[in-house]
Scaffold this active site. Structure first.
Site, PDB file in Angstrom:
ATOM      1  N   SER A 136      -0.135  16.513  42.416  1.00 20.09           N
ATOM      2  CA  SER A 136       0.190  16.667  41.004  1.00 20.09           C
ATOM      3  C   SER A 136       1.552  17.284  40.755  1.00 20.09           C
ATOM      4  O   SER A 136       1.998  17.340  39.617  1.00 20.09           O
ATOM      5  CB  SER A 136      -0.865  17.546  40.317  1.00 20.09           C
ATOM      6  OG  SER A 136      -0.869  18.838  40.902  1.00 20.09           O
ATOM      7  N   CYS A 137       2.229  17.741  41.789  1.00 23.09           N
ATOM      8  CA  CYS A 137       3.458  18.489  41.568  1.00 23.09           C
ATOM      9  C   CYS A 137       4.515  18.128  42.586  1.00 23.09           C
ATOM     10  O   CYS A 137       4.275  18.192  43.784  1.00 23.09           O
ATOM     11  CB  CYS A 137       3.173  19.980  41.643  1.00 23.09           C
ATOM     12  SG  CYS A 137       4.658  21.002  41.495  1.00 23.09           S
ATOM     13  N   GLY A 138       5.705  17.775  42.098  1.00 23.01           N
ATOM     14  CA  GLY A 138       6.791  17.419  42.987  1.00 23.01           C
ATOM     15  C   GLY A 138       7.684  18.573  43.368  1.00 23.01           C
ATOM     16  O   GLY A 138       8.519  18.440  44.250  1.00 23.01           O
ATOM     17  N   CYS A 140       6.376  22.032  43.501  1.00 20.07           N
ATOM     18  CA  CYS A 140       5.566  23.229  43.678  1.00 20.07           C
ATOM     19  C   CYS A 140       5.970  24.046  44.898  1.00 20.07           C
ATOM     20  O   CYS A 140       5.859  25.257  44.897  1.00 20.07           O
ATOM     21  CB  CYS A 140       4.086  22.852  43.803  1.00 20.07           C
ATOM     22  SG  CYS A 140       3.401  22.076  42.328  1.00 20.07           S
TER      23      CYS A 140
END
Length: 275
Positions: free
Chosen positions: A116-118, A120
């Protein structure tokens, strides 16, 4: 897409009772990206990233990631990409040509991202920015009449989403509305990296006469990846974030959001959308 789905036994609960059945899930597995670089007498291997992704097109993902993170500047920098498997996950080892010097100044920030996160895994504020140093000035335009049609084209080409309902998609169109490349992944940033990696392999770079369509929201990291590839127009089915709008404005990228049900909002560089 190979190994993109997993079958699971479930109990389905309805008002009439519980039944045993099965469901089809979008696969999520770790991929480690390793880099080999340096002259023949002093080759070095470095662990660059671990990302949770949907298996398939791992070579494209590795190449696209290295490019959009500013570590390499072109596909020709790559000598070969080798895929291997371990009990813990998969590994994509990217060997650069001996004369290529990768930009590794930011790799110490510990690239590790969930689906969900590029960004993080980046440990410093300065680490979220890559090497975008020019704004999009290519004279292009895209008619609103074609823009309305793109979400339908995207949905019609998402086979794994139709099965699982659990994947993001990124699609590249030319300025006549022709679909050029589409990639799906459980991580929206991975889908964009796969798409850009595919464009690199097909020698399409820079993507100055294209439009990028995102199946969900438009976050900052997706705008940045598109900017690295020279994409001048980005449209998202969902909402943009404030940082995405700010970034698109800074790099003169046209950003469209809420593209659905025959309507959309233009947040930046509206002159490229013709009515």
């Amino acid at each position: 897409m190979t190994n993109a789905v997993v079958h699971a036994h479930i109990k389905k609960v309805e008002t009439t009772g519980i039944i045993d059945t099965h469901d089809v899930l979008a696969a999520e597995e770790p991929l480690e990206i390793r880099l080999i670089h340096g002259p023949s007498h002093n080759r070095r291997q470095q662990n660059i990233s671990v990302t949770m992704r949907t298996p398939g097109q791992d070579e494209e993902l590795a190449a696209g990631f290295l490019f959009t993170e500013g570590i390499i500047g072109q596909y020709d920098a790559i000598a070969n990409i080798t895929l291997s498997s371990t009990p813990d996950g998969s590994i994509a080892t990217v060997a650069l040509k001996e004369n290529i010097l990768p930009e590794l100044g930011n790799t110490s920030r510990n690239f590790q991202s969930t689906a969900s996160c590029g960004v993080c895994g980046k440990t410093e504020l300065s680490g979220i920015h890559t090497g975008v140093n020019v704004s999009s000035s290519h004279p292009v335009s895209f008619p609103a009449s074609l823009l309305y049609q793109l979400p339908g084209i995207l949905r019609g080409e998402q086979p794994v989403f139709d099965t699982t309902g659990g994947l993001h998609a990124a699609a590249l169109f030319d300025l006549t509305g022709k679909l050029l490349i589409l990639r799906e992944d459980i991580g929206r940033h991975n889908a964009v990296d796969k798409l850009i990696g595919a464009a690199m392999a097909q020698q399409m770079m820079p993507l100055q006469s294209t439009l990028l369509l995102l199946s969900g929201r438009a976050g900052f990291e997706l705008i940045q990846k598109a900017a690295m590839a020279g994409i001048p127009i980005i449209a998202a089915v969902g909402a943009p974030s404030s940082m995405a709008v700010k970034t698109a404005a800074a790099w003169n990228i046209t950003l469209v959001g809420f593209l659905r049900e025959q309507r959309f909002n233009i947040y930046t560089a509206a002159e490229r959308i013709t009515l």
